[in-house]
Write a protein that holds these residues in place. Structure first.
Motif, mmCIF file in Angstrom:
data_model
loop_
_atom_site.group_PDB
_atom_site.id
_atom_site.type_symbol
_atom_site.label_atom_id
_atom_site.label_comp_id
_atom_site.label_asym_id
_atom_site.label_seq_id
_atom_site.Cartn_x
_atom_site.Cartn_y
_atom_site.Cartn_z
ATOM 1 N N ASN A 219 -4.330 -15.622 -3.285
ATOM 2 C CA ASN A 219 -4.508 -16.175 -4.546
ATOM 3 C C ASN A 219 -3.616 -17.329 -4.624
ATOM 4 O OD1 ASN A 219 -4.522 -16.695 -7.292
ATOM 5 N ND2 ASN A 219 -4.325 -14.438 -7.868
ATOM 6 N N GLU B 11 -0.257 -3.075 -2.062
ATOM 7 C CA GLU B 11 -1.008 -2.591 -3.168
ATOM 8 C C GLU B 11 -2.473 -2.062 -2.576
ATOM 9 O OE1 GLU B 11 -0.592 -1.381 -6.256
ATOM 10 O OE2 GLU B 11 1.399 -2.258 -6.564
ATOM 11 N N THR C 15 -10.851 -1.931 -2.757
ATOM 12 C CA THR C 15 -9.830 -3.047 -2.595
ATOM 13 C C THR C 15 -10.531 -4.487 -2.801
ATOM 14 O OG1 THR C 15 -8.338 -1.922 -1.499
ATOM 15 C CG2 THR C 15 -8.072 -4.283 -1.480
ATOM 16 N N PRO D 164 -6.575 -5.904 -5.289
ATOM 17 C CA PRO D 164 -6.400 -4.797 -6.072
ATOM 18 C C PRO D 164 -6.292 -5.311 -7.386
ATOM 19 C CG PRO D 164 -4.809 -5.079 -4.199
ATOM 20 C CD PRO D 164 -5.552 -6.332 -4.096
ATOM 21 N N ARG D 165 -6.586 -4.527 -8.523
ATOM 22 C CA ARG D 165 -6.619 -4.944 -9.967
ATOM 23 C C ARG D 165 -5.563 -4.403 -10.513
ATOM 24 N NH1 ARG D 165 -11.310 -5.376 -6.836
ATOM 25 N NH2 ARG D 165 -13.035 -5.932 -7.996
ATOM 26 N N THR E 240 -0.314 -9.098 -13.151
ATOM 27 C CA THR E 240 0.446 -9.942 -12.496
ATOM 28 C C THR E 240 2.028 -9.520 -12.608
ATOM 29 O OG1 THR E 240 -1.137 -11.730 -12.706
ATOM 30 C CG2 THR E 240 1.209 -12.256 -12.289
#
Length: 420
Positions: free
Chosen positions: A168, A182, A189, A193-194, A197
């Motif tokens: 990201n 995570e 996954t 991962p959700r 932030t």
């Protein structure tokens, strides 16, 4: 490394991806998804400063799982890994980079070492390396986490991870590393991962600097400084160097000369140390020669990498290009003023007490994960347009703040003085 990736790594990723799919290895990964991890290997080869950025992820994993931490890195980066002290020396495997033969030979020894060590999970921190993706698969370790480009830009690395994670570019690099951890604990996954932030808050562990370390550095300082140096002088560190692999990160040498001259003229109790490795001596020596002032001392090559945390603890502030020392300072309370140009502080801002300066040009950043940190720029206006006055203005609040005894600096006081 890039040549090996291009001619060996990418074809190997393509071939192994096809074999992995044909043999149905993906179906086996769920059997290992919920098992506890006891020995986790982190792979971080080339970036010395990233060793510090990865430290919050390493500590987070150890805290949550109680696992022992191991690391694979290049031989010349072993000392950088020791800056944080998170991974025990005996748990580090190094690969030499003198030739392709050394790299491939050490890679073979690494595969045998992983099996003897009984590693049960791997976190590949590399963004650009096909060979690390291949190595991770060839270890036979079932749980392998790494960055995957999915539909985004970036180097083709095949489909070789049991837990692929999308990089990201809107998150700091340390947060991206936390995402990998995570993913290791997650079940479903891809592509990432959700997690909120706000939950990805990287914290660097502050090093406890012993009296023995401080005394050793004080003694070395006494050997470096000219006779008659005042014991109560404040040390301003200047790191005018950056990796030769990305010379666009260098602030102009004449700017450093003008900055140091202004510091010496305005603050009578300050001594400037030009720091760097032995190979940086040409740059630091040229700056010292132009200034010709006894209060500016070239100490490049005089301090080992492991001595830097103690030196930072005894100093008032550091000005640095975007390079390793700016990140190493995060294990101490030292305020750092960091100059960014071809790379973005959104991703690579140091995690310590850092003030970031940038010219903010539209062409910057020009190096990123999508282009393997390559740039054709031969005129780094993004660095040249950071003015001496701007850097000096950022330095003044720190140097004008009440003096705190060396080695006893309060992190909060220094953070306020640095304006962060």
């Amino acid at each position: 490394m890039r040549r090996l990736d291009r001619f060996c790594g990418m074809p190997a990723c393509l071939l192994l991806t096809a074999l992995r799919r044909v043999r149905g290895l993906v179906r086996g990964q769920d059997r290992h998804g919920r098992q506890a991890v006891r020995r986790v290997l982190f792979v971080q080869l080339a970036e010395s400063g990233s060793m510090v950025l990865a430290d919050p992820a390493m500590r987070d994993l150890a805290t949550r799982s109680g696992a022992q931490l191991y690391c694979l890195t290049f031989a010349h980066n072993r000392a950088s890994l020791a800056i944080t002290g998170t991974v025990p020396e005996a748990h580090v495997f190094t690969i030499r980079t003198g030739s392709a033969r050394e790299i491939l030979g050490d890679a073979g020894r690494f595969l045998r070492w992983v099996r003897r060590t009984r590693i049960d999970a791997i976190v590949d921190l590399e963004l650009f390396s096909c060979l690390t993706a291949v190595l991770c698969l060839l270890t036979g370790v079932a749980r392998r986490v790494g960055f995957h480009r999915f539909d985004g830009a970036g180097l083709y690395r095949g489909d070789l991870y049991s837990h692929p994670v999308a990089f990201n570019p809107q998150l700091h690099m340390a947060q991206n590393y936390l995402l990998l951890v995570e993913a290791l604990f997650g079940v479903a996954t891809p592509p990432a991962p959700r997690v909120p932030t706000a939950a990805l808050e990287p914290r660097v562990h502050r090093r406890a600097i012993s009296a023995v370390e401080l005394d050793a550095v004080r003694k070395r300082l006494a050997d470096c400084l000219p006779p008659g140096a005042e014991a109560n002088e404040r040390l301003v560190l200047v790191n005018a160097n950056a990796s030769a692999l990305l010379p666009q990160r260098r602030w102009p040498q004449e700017h450093f000369v003008a900055l140091v001259r202004s510091v010496l003229e305005h603050f009578a109790d300050v001594r400037v140390l030009l720091i760097g490795a032995a190979e940086d001596g040409a740059t630091t020596g040229a700056i010292a020669a132009q200034l010709a002032d006894s209060r500016c001392v070239d100490v490049a090559g005089r301090f080992a990498l492991g001595e830097l945390p103690a030196l930072f603890s005894l100093s008032a502030v550091m000005v640095s290009n975007d390079s390793g020392p700016a990140h190493f300072a995060a294990v101490t309370p030292l305020p750092v003023i960091v100059l960014f140009g071809p790379e973005t502080p959104v991703l690579f801002r140091p995690l310590g007490v850092a003030t970031v300066l940038s010219a903010g040009l539209a062409c910057s950043p020009c190096v990123n994960a999508g282009n393997q940190r390559r740039s054709r720029c031969a005129d780094n206006q993004c660095m040249q347009r950071i003015s001496v006055d701007e850097v000096f203005a950022a330095l003044c609040p720190v140097l004008e703040a009440p003096v705190v005894p060396s080695g006893l600096a309060c992190p909060n006081d220094l953070r306020e003085a640095a304006g962060v």
